[in-house]
Design a protein around this motif. Structure first.
Motif, mmCIF file in Angstrom:
data_model
loop_
_atom_site.group_PDB
_atom_site.id
_atom_site.type_symbol
_atom_site.label_atom_id
_atom_site.label_comp_id
_atom_site.label_asym_id
_atom_site.label_seq_id
_atom_site.Cartn_x
_atom_site.Cartn_y
_atom_site.Cartn_z
ATOM 1 N N UNK A 537 41.291 39.514 34.761
ATOM 2 C CA UNK A 537 39.934 39.487 34.202
ATOM 3 C C UNK A 537 39.946 38.637 32.943
ATOM 4 N N UNK A 538 39.127 37.569 32.954
ATOM 5 C CA UNK A 538 38.974 36.709 31.772
ATOM 6 C C UNK A 538 37.611 37.011 31.157
ATOM 7 N N UNK A 539 37.594 37.927 30.209
ATOM 8 C CA UNK A 539 36.330 38.373 29.653
ATOM 9 C C UNK A 539 36.006 37.822 28.290
ATOM 10 N N UNK A 540 37.023 37.263 27.570
ATOM 11 C CA UNK A 540 36.776 36.808 26.204
ATOM 12 C C UNK A 540 37.811 35.748 25.859
ATOM 13 N N UNK A 541 37.398 34.806 24.990
ATOM 14 C CA UNK A 541 38.315 33.729 24.615
ATOM 15 C C UNK A 541 39.416 34.206 23.669
ATOM 16 N N UNK A 545 41.308 40.534 23.056
ATOM 17 C CA UNK A 545 40.084 41.271 23.354
ATOM 18 C C UNK A 545 40.289 42.192 24.563
ATOM 19 N N UNK A 546 39.754 43.430 24.520
ATOM 20 C CA UNK A 546 39.924 44.370 25.644
ATOM 21 C C UNK A 546 39.328 43.879 26.953
ATOM 22 N N UNK A 547 38.486 42.843 26.904
ATOM 23 C CA UNK A 547 37.887 42.318 28.137
ATOM 24 C C UNK A 547 38.874 41.484 28.943
ATOM 25 N N UNK A 548 40.068 41.260 28.403
ATOM 26 C CA UNK A 548 41.106 40.506 29.116
ATOM 27 C C UNK A 548 42.174 41.473 29.604
ATOM 28 N N UNK A 549 42.427 41.481 30.900
ATOM 29 C CA UNK A 549 43.421 42.405 31.450
ATOM 30 C C UNK A 549 43.708 42.029 32.909
#
Length: 812
Positions: A537-541, A545-549
């Protein structure tokens, strides 16, 4: 003036610092008027209303040019130009201090001048001055104008050497005493100095500004019109007027003082044109604060003019379009000190502009407010994000209304979303293969999303496919088992091509291998190399950031790894070349954070539920086991082994989420290089303990498979006990009475796919006899008798060969 209005003004109208009104009712007590001059006059001349000065003078005798006059239920001020010693004294009323000067010799007069200096402390920005007046200019040959002067300012003007008293001479002209005059009217208003204007140089404090002004002429008179045949009684009537302040470019300037002047003559005109007995009566003086708009322009959601046909007195408008906050309405206020608040209300789809006059007060002046409302079309509520089991749909390109996914829908699927409106309600239902999500809001058309699941799913496995990294596509991508940025989801998935992709290398531990590397992405961030059996998951640059996992994406047949086994360990061959660590932040330095340059491989076994790596506290209840290894710098292929730690029980449906990275700390470094080969899951199939009659079998070792014990196989086999090594391993036993052997077979959890996943332990019993004796059938009844197949015989046995008390014996 009516009593109610009088009380309203007097309740707080006496002028003081920060007051927003002036005492314009004149109904209170009047006090003695002691005309000011430069010699300190103490003689009174008439009376004047509170807060005001009337231009009465004392020149050896009283000259009263202003007095009270009855008006309605109260008082007004009547100003009348009067003659004294052959000179006409102008009648005016001021918030400042009136003054007059002249030098006389008998009836001769020279150096006559006068006006107002000073004012009252004041901090507001009134927009206009309203008042009632009655005007009689019937005297004299020329029609004389009256004046209304008002001004607001900050700072101070000082004029040197202003003569400011009436000096009477006997043997020649008198000489007036000079003073430095502060905030003289002409100086504050910036009027030019002429020969008729007495005094020296003018200076001002830095930044002193005349913020706003009124210089208004009352022309004509207010004589009562006569009806046909009516007798002329020379009666004058009251009229009302409102004059705007002129702020020029100083609307935002600070205000410190105010002065208001009403004059029965042309205040700044030539003194020789003052007409005796012309009068001006004044009442109900009030500062006005506007609370409206001068202009209003709205736009549709594409930025086009909505053509409102604005009228300041119309307060509701409609735009046949949804609201777009890129194109908010434009407006200008009417009211120098007015406060404007503008806000879009998503619940009502209204853009509301509230204009409060500067004198607005919710309790004492609640009506000093205007509200303009622009009604837009209420937009259909939408989903701004949708995530199913960690798979975020939409990204930077928005969310489609119809979505097809290759995986299966799970009854315990974690479906999260955000709606475009906080007032929207979201309902979801699943039927057949389709998940339907309906977003509704009162007054708007609902939006419906459908997610269709094709139901595809891979078979559960015991080993990770392509774990030796030999299978690659013609484009140089791993074509089975493993995934990286090329299949990423999330808001920034469209930028995956910028991230460092895994590459094939030929010099693996055995054959081909995979290489991960970290990189600096154009100074924006440092991206770790990343490889997983799930989905990225690429959620933030920002890497942290927790949006990356990494996560198990059960909506995508290629985004997860169904797993059948319960492995005990894994091994991987790896080599690692460190790059350069990034600089620590101040906070990290304070916390003692250290960046270690090392690779990592981690395997997480979880049940049929969403799961992330890095792990989330809310998901740990779904975890079954995990194992990991850290890979330090090593130039040679080195085997690393990690054991699984089980925190939960295996599930009928479970997934393996394996992840490899160039550093366990996101964005920690650049130019790291991690090579991997031959990832293998280990299923133990051995004994960890072997005992006979409660004691450890001599020489036991899990790797040793042959043992001898002293005992009777038929009677003592139950004394053999053992423990199995391997979470999913199973063991079984068998007896070989012919050979006096007990066998223990241990099968690993992956035995169904790996015939070699077993170990057989052989235990020999050494107390059997080689010779064969004999016994009668009657005698055999009192002994333990077994058939050669190990079945015990009760009672009198038939003739034949038996095992009697552990020995082969012929029964006769």
């Amino acid at each position: 003036m009516n009593k109610f209005y009088t009380l309203l003004l007097l309740s707080g109208a006496a002028l003081s610092a920060n007051a927003q009104q002036i005492n314009g009712s004149f109904d209170g007590e009047w006090s003695d008027c002691i005309p000011w001059d430069s010699k300190g006059n103490t003689k009174s001349s008439g009376t004047q209303p509170e807060g005001w000065t009337i231009s009465n003078v004392y020149v050896g005798s009283k000259v009263v040019v202003g007095e009270s006059e009855a008006h309605k239920d109260g008082k007004a001020v009547k100003l009348t130009n009067k003659e004294a010693a052959g000179q006409i004294v102008p009648a005016y009323l001021t918030l400042g201090t009136s003054w007059a000067t002249a030098e006389t010799w008998f009836t001769a007069v020279r150096n006559a001048d006068g006006g107002t200096w000073g004012g009252k402390e004041f901090t507001y920005h009134p927009d206009a001055l309203s008042f009632d007046y009655k005007r009689d200019n019937s005297h004299g040959k020329e029609k004389e104008d009256a004046s209304v002067i008002a001004y607001l300012w900050n700072g101070t003007w000082t004029q040197k050497d202003v003569p400011a008293n009436t000096a009477i001479g006997i043997v020649g002209y008198g000489t007036a005493q000079k003073v430095d005059m502060v905030d003289r009217d002409r100086n504050v208003l910036g009027m030019p100095k002429t020969n008729a204007v007495l005094g020296g140089d003018v200076t001002s404090t830095e930044g002193a500004t005349c913020v706003a002004k009124i210089n208004y002429a009352i022309t004509g008179n207010t004589k009562k019109p006569l009806a046909d045949g009516e007798e002329d009684k020379n009666e004058y009537e009251w009229v009302s007027d409102t004059i705007d302040f002129d702020y020029g470019d100083n609307v935002d300037a600070k205000v410190e003082k105010i002065n208001v002047i009403f004059s029965a003559t042309n205040y700044f005109g030539d003194r020789k044109h003052i007409v005796k007995n012309n009068s001006l009566s004044i009442d109900n003086v009030k500062l006005i604060y506007w609370h409206g708009l001068k202009s209003l322009k709205a736009f549709d959601n594409e930025g086009n003019d909505a053509a409102l046909e604005f009228d300041p007195n119309v307060y509701t408008y409609k735009v046949n379009s949804t609201f777009n906050d890129w194109y908010t309405p434009k407006h200008t206020k009417k009211g120098a000190g007015a406060k404007v608040e503008a806000k879009y209300d998503a619940k009502t789809a209204q853009y509301v502009i509230t204009v409060k006059a500067e004198d607005y007060d919710a309790e004492t002046n609640p009506e000093a407010i205007s509200t303009y409302t622009i009604q837009y079309v209420k937009p259909s509520p939408t989903l701004t994000s949708l995530s199913i089991d960690g798979h975020e749909f939409g990204g930077v390109y928005g969310l489609a209304n119809e979505i097809n996914v290759t995986g299966k829908y799970n009854d315990n699927a974690e479906v999260t979303y955000k709606a475009s409106s906080e007032y929207a309600t979201v309902e979801k239902s699943f039927e057949g293969k389709t998940l339907t999500i309906t977003v509704s809001e009162e007054g708007a058309t609902p939006t419906v999303y459908t997610v269709t699941f094709e139901g595809k799913e891979n078979d559960a496995v015991y080993q990770i496919p392509n774990s030796n990294f030999e299978a690659w596509t013609a484009e140089g991508k791993l074509n089975e088992g493993w995934h990286s940025f090329e299949s990423a989801t999330g808001a920034l998935a469209s930028f995956a091509s910028l991230s460092p992709a895994p590459t094939m290398i030929e010099d693996g531990f055995e054959g081909k291998a995979v290489r991960l590397r970290s990189a600096d992405l154009m100074g924006i961030a440092k991206a770790n190399g990343n490889l997983t059996t799930g989905t990225i998951s690429m959620g933030n640059y920002l890497p942290t950031d927790p949006a990356n996992y990494n996560y198990t994406d059960r909506t995508n047949v290629s985004g997860n790894l169904p797993f059948a086994g319960t492995p005990d360990a894994f091994e991987v061959y790896a080599r690692f070349t460190p790059g350069t660590a990034r600089d620590l932040t101040d906070e990290e330095k304070a916390n003692g954070t250290e960046i270690k340059l090392q690779g990592r491989m981690q395997l997480i076994l979880h049940d049929n539920a969403p799961y992330h790596d890095p792990e989330l506290e809310a998901q740990v209840g779904s975890k079954i086991a995990s194992a990991s290894v850290l890979i330090p710098e090593t130039a040679k292929w080195t085997k690393f082994t990690g054991e699984f730690n089980y925190v939960g029980e295996p599930s009928d449906k479970q997934y393996m989420l394996a992840s490899a990275t160039t550093n366990p700390m996101p964005g920690a470094s650049q130019d790291d290089q991690l090579d991997l080969d031959n990832v293998k899951l280990i299923y133990w199939h051995a004994l960890s303990e072997l005992t006979f009659d409660g004691k450890a079998v001599e020489g036991f070792d899990a790797e040793k498979t042959e043992y001898t014990v002293k005992g009777n196989l038929a009677d003592d086999n139950s004394k053999i006990a053992y423990k199995v090594k391997g979470k999913g391993a199973k063991a079984s036993t068998s007896l070989d009475l012919d050979n006096n052997v007990l066998k223990i077979t241990v099968e690993g959890n992956d035995i169904s796919v790996n015939a070699d996943s077993k170990t057989v332990y052989t235990i020999h019993f050494d107390n059997t006899t080689v010779g064969i004796g004999s016994i009668s059938a009657n005698e055999a009844k009192s002994h333990k008798v077994y058939t050669l197949g190990g079945v015990r015989v009760n009672g009198k046995p038939a003739a034949g060969m038996y095992i009697v008390d552990g020995k082969k014996t012929v029964v006769k």
